[in-house]
Design an enzyme around this catalytic site. Structure first.
Site, PDB file in Angstrom:
ATOM      1  N   GLU A 145      29.023 -26.495  29.798  1.00 47.90           N
ATOM      2  CA  GLU A 145      27.796 -25.983  29.420  1.00 47.90           C
ATOM      3  C   GLU A 145      27.254 -27.298  28.938  1.00 47.90           C
ATOM      4  O   GLU A 145      25.297 -27.382  29.131  1.00 47.90           O
ATOM      5  CB  GLU A 145      27.794 -24.974  28.571  1.00 47.90           C
ATOM      6  CG  GLU A 145      28.150 -23.592  29.243  1.00 47.90           C
ATOM      7  CD  GLU A 145      29.192 -23.134  29.203  1.00 47.90           C
ATOM      8  OE1 GLU A 145      30.425 -23.932  29.292  1.00 47.90           O
ATOM      9  OE2 GLU A 145      29.456 -21.881  29.560  1.00 47.90           O
ATOM     10  N   GLU A 177      34.435 -17.766  31.395  1.00 50.42           N
ATOM     11  CA  GLU A 177      33.961 -16.262  29.751  1.00 50.42           C
ATOM     12  C   GLU A 177      34.645 -15.390  31.031  1.00 50.42           C
ATOM     13  O   GLU A 177      35.188 -14.468  30.115  1.00 50.42           O
ATOM     14  CB  GLU A 177      32.658 -16.010  30.126  1.00 50.42           C
ATOM     15  CG  GLU A 177      32.001 -17.077  29.179  1.00 50.42           C
ATOM     16  CD  GLU A 177      30.168 -17.427  28.835  1.00 50.42           C
ATOM     17  OE1 GLU A 177      30.168 -17.913  30.195  1.00 50.42           O
ATOM     18  OE2 GLU A 177      29.966 -17.457  28.065  1.00 50.42           O
TER      19      GLU A 177
HETATM   20  C1  1HE Z   1      27.457 -23.817  43.106  1.00 47.58           C
HETATM   21  C2  1HE Z   1      28.203 -23.524  41.728  1.00 47.58           C
HETATM   22  C3  1HE Z   1      27.711 -22.821  40.557  1.00 47.58           C
HETATM   23  C4  1HE Z   1      29.518 -24.446  43.024  1.00 47.58           C
HETATM   24  N1  1HE Z   1      25.950 -22.416  40.843  1.00 47.58           N
HETATM   25  N2  1HE Z   1      26.591 -23.064  42.889  1.00 47.58           N
HETATM   26  N3  1HE Z   1      29.732 -24.213  35.747  1.00 47.58           N
HETATM   27  C5  1HE Z   1      30.100 -25.459  36.518  1.00 47.58           C
HETATM   28  O1  1HE Z   1      28.961 -26.367  35.672  1.00 47.58           O
HETATM   29  C6  1HE Z   1      30.586 -25.878  37.583  1.00 47.58           C
HETATM   30  C7  1HE Z   1      29.994 -26.618  38.145  1.00 47.58           C
HETATM   31  N4  1HE Z   1      30.755 -26.577  39.526  1.00 47.58           N
HETATM   32  C8  1HE Z   1      31.395 -27.838  40.291  1.00 47.58           C
HETATM   33  O2  1HE Z   1      31.688 -28.270  38.861  1.00 47.58           O
HETATM   34  C9  1HE Z   1      31.991 -27.567  41.071  1.00 47.58           C
HETATM   35  O3  1HE Z   1      31.397 -27.050  42.781  1.00 47.58           O
HETATM   36  C10 1HE Z   1      33.258 -27.175  41.378  1.00 47.58           C
HETATM   37  C11 1HE Z   1      34.654 -27.528  40.687  1.00 47.58           C
HETATM   38  C12 1HE Z   1      34.054 -25.638  41.203  1.00 47.58           C
HETATM   39  C13 1HE Z   1      34.149 -27.070  42.819  1.00 47.58           C
HETATM   40  O4  1HE Z   1      34.016 -28.414  43.346  1.00 47.58           O
HETATM   41  P1  1HE Z   1      34.250 -28.028  44.777  1.00 47.58           P
HETATM   42  O5  1HE Z   1      33.803 -29.476  44.980  1.00 47.58           O
HETATM   43  O6  1HE Z   1      34.775 -27.719  45.673  1.00 47.58           O
HETATM   44  O7  1HE Z   1      32.352 -27.948  45.555  1.00 47.58           O
HETATM   45  P2  1HE Z   1      30.713 -28.627  45.526  1.00 47.58           P
HETATM   46  O8  1HE Z   1      30.750 -29.496  46.688  1.00 47.58           O
HETATM   47  O9  1HE Z   1      31.014 -28.816  44.022  1.00 47.58           O
HETATM   48  O10 1HE Z   1      30.149 -27.299  45.810  1.00 47.58           O
HETATM   49  C14 1HE Z   1      30.571 -26.218  46.397  1.00 47.58           C
HETATM   50  C15 1HE Z   1      29.159 -25.564  47.192  1.00 47.58           C
HETATM   51  O11 1HE Z   1      29.740 -24.478  45.992  1.00 47.58           O
HETATM   52  C16 1HE Z   1      27.993 -25.500  47.349  1.00 47.58           C
HETATM   53  O12 1HE Z   1      26.922 -25.447  47.581  1.00 47.58           O
HETATM   54  P3  1HE Z   1      25.794 -25.835  49.130  1.00 47.58           P
HETATM   55  O13 1HE Z   1      25.767 -24.597  49.603  1.00 47.58           O
HETATM   56  O14 1HE Z   1      25.763 -26.850  48.917  1.00 47.58           O
HETATM   57  O15 1HE Z   1      27.773 -26.061  50.212  1.00 47.58           O
HETATM   58  C17 1HE Z   1      27.245 -25.862  45.220  1.00 47.58           C
HETATM   59  O16 1HE Z   1      25.901 -26.050  45.327  1.00 47.58           O
HETATM   60  C18 1HE Z   1      27.715 -24.601  45.074  1.00 47.58           C
HETATM   61  N5  1HE Z   1      28.662 -24.269  43.562  1.00 47.58           N
HETATM   62  N6  1HE Z   1      29.556 -24.446  41.352  1.00 47.58           N
HETATM   63  C19 1HE Z   1      25.756 -22.678  41.830  1.00 47.58           C
HETATM   64  N7  1HE Z   1      28.115 -23.392  38.803  1.00 47.58           N
HETATM   65  C20 1HE Z   1      26.337 -17.294  31.049  1.00 47.58           C
HETATM   66  S1  1HE Z   1      25.630 -18.145  30.354  1.00 47.58           S
HETATM   67  C21 1HE Z   1      27.385 -19.029  31.251  1.00 47.58           C
HETATM   68  C22 1HE Z   1      27.245 -21.116  31.408  1.00 47.58           C
HETATM   69  C23 1HE Z   1      27.434 -21.235  32.656  1.00 47.58           C
HETATM   70  O17 1HE Z   1      28.447 -20.920  33.228  1.00 47.58           O
HETATM   71  S2  1HE Z   1      28.190 -23.083  32.843  1.00 47.58           S
HETATM   72  C24 1HE Z   1      29.110 -23.478  34.150  1.00 47.58           C
HETATM   73  C25 1HE Z   1      28.737 -23.586  35.441  1.00 47.58           C
END
Ligand code: 1HE
Length: 268
Positions: free
Chosen positions: A142, A122
């Site tokens: 989502e 977005e």
């Molecule tokens: C996060 C987020 C997040 C990572 N919010 N903390 N978005 C998603 O569903 C995507 C969610 N994220 C992922 O699928 C993966 O993190 C990635 C593909 C982006 C990257 O993977 P990777 O293996 O490099 O990283 P990771 O081990 O999953 O995450 C590393 C850290 O980033 C970890 O935090 P830590 O404190 O445990 O080290 C994760 O929790 C953090 N992290 N993504 C919070 N999204 C207005 S409405 C909009 C609606 C949406 O956007 S829905 C889509 C949400």
């Protein structure tokens, strides 16, 4: 390239200002994959609300680390346990930020790498030009997360790729990348090298245009597209009346008349 002396002080964004008026806006939470928390959105509102008045001629929007942006900060959202009213207001601030980008009159070129997902897509879709590299991938997770888009995907992503492709992306979690993503309209450029380098090259070129011309391109076109054909034609004439008679354009027109300006040629 310098850190601007007059730059607003941000925690989640890092701003670099070049001497030619190009600003590089970095999403700077790489350990959280640049997930968009409320503080980051407020910083985006603040930067893009004042960019034109601060003389910014073009922006490269980029993410630190391997991923452009992981979308909504799901952990903040989960911990906050928001009410419907709270989350509606979260979304309204996202719209404030992204509308300031799309309608603000400053060209925004998004340099995309790794994940551009959910709210990250977005955010990217509010830029005027998107550049991807071989690592970039797009998705709307989502549907799998049990939530819905709230940052304009229903408007801008469906505008880019069509309503039914957008619906498929959010229903199934389908991922698009590479040349296919360009052909569908998710990005205008794909590069073998770094998307940042290509985006900066484009921003440097765009910053050579007259600011009022860029303002019209990066504000009027979006507004005109929201109008009826009749009203858009009228408003386009008014905008062209202002832009096409600006004193700063006379030098460029004279150079064309004198045959000193570059001609338009096909790619070699
Ligand atoms: C996060 C987020 C997040 C990572 N919010 N903390 N978005 C998603 O569903 C995507 C969610 N994220 C992922 O699928 C993966 O993190 C990635 C593909 C982006 C990257 O993977 P990777 O293996 O490099 O990283 P990771 O081990 O999953 O995450 C590393 C850290 O980033 C970890 O935090 P830590 O404190 O445990 O080290 C994760 O929790 C953090 N992290 N993504 C919070 N999204 C207005 S409405 C909009 C609606 C949406 O956007 S829905 C889509 C949400």
């Amino acid at each position: 390239m310098t850190q601007a002396a007059n730059a607003q002080s941000f925690e989640n964004l890092e701003i670099e200002q070049q001497d030619n008026g190009v600003s590089i806006v970095w999403l700077n939470r790489p350990t959280k994959r640049n997930a968009l928390d409320t503080a980051t959105i407020e910083e985006l509102v603040s930067f893009f609300s004042t960019a034109h008045r601060n003389g910014v001629k073009a922006v490269v929007l980029a993410g630190k680390g391997d991923h452009f942006c992981a979308g909504l900060d799901l952990v903040e959202h989960w911990k906050a346990d928001r009410s419907p009213d709270d989350f509606m207001h979260v979304c309204l601030r996202w719209h404030e930020a992204f509308n300031k980008m799309e309608y603000g009159g400053v060209p925004v070129i998004a340099a995309l790498q790794g994940a551009v997902v959910g709210g990250g897509l977005e955010l990217a879709s509010a830029a005027h030009i998107r550049v991807i590299d071989q690592s970039t991938y797009f998705a709307l997770p989502e549907g799998q997360r049990g939530i819905f888009t709230g940052g304009g995907a229903t408007i801008r992503v469906s505008d880019m790729i069509g309503k039914y492709r957008m619906i498929d992306m959010i229903l199934t979690g389908r991922v698009y990348q590479g040349q296919e993503a360009v052909e569908l309209g998710l990005a205008q450029y794909i590069t073998e090298g770094s998307s940042f380098d290509k985006a900066l090259e484009l921003a440097d070129k765009i910053a050579e245009n007259l600011p009022l011309t860029n303002y019209a391109i990066c504000s009027a076109i979006s507004h005109l597209n929201n109008m009826s054909g009749m009203d858009a034609a009228y408003a386009e004439a008014v905008v062209a009346g202002v832009v096409n008679t600006q004193p700063a354009a006379r030098e460029r027109l004279e150079a064309f008349a004198n045959k000193t300006a570059a001609r338009v040629r096909p790619n070699s």
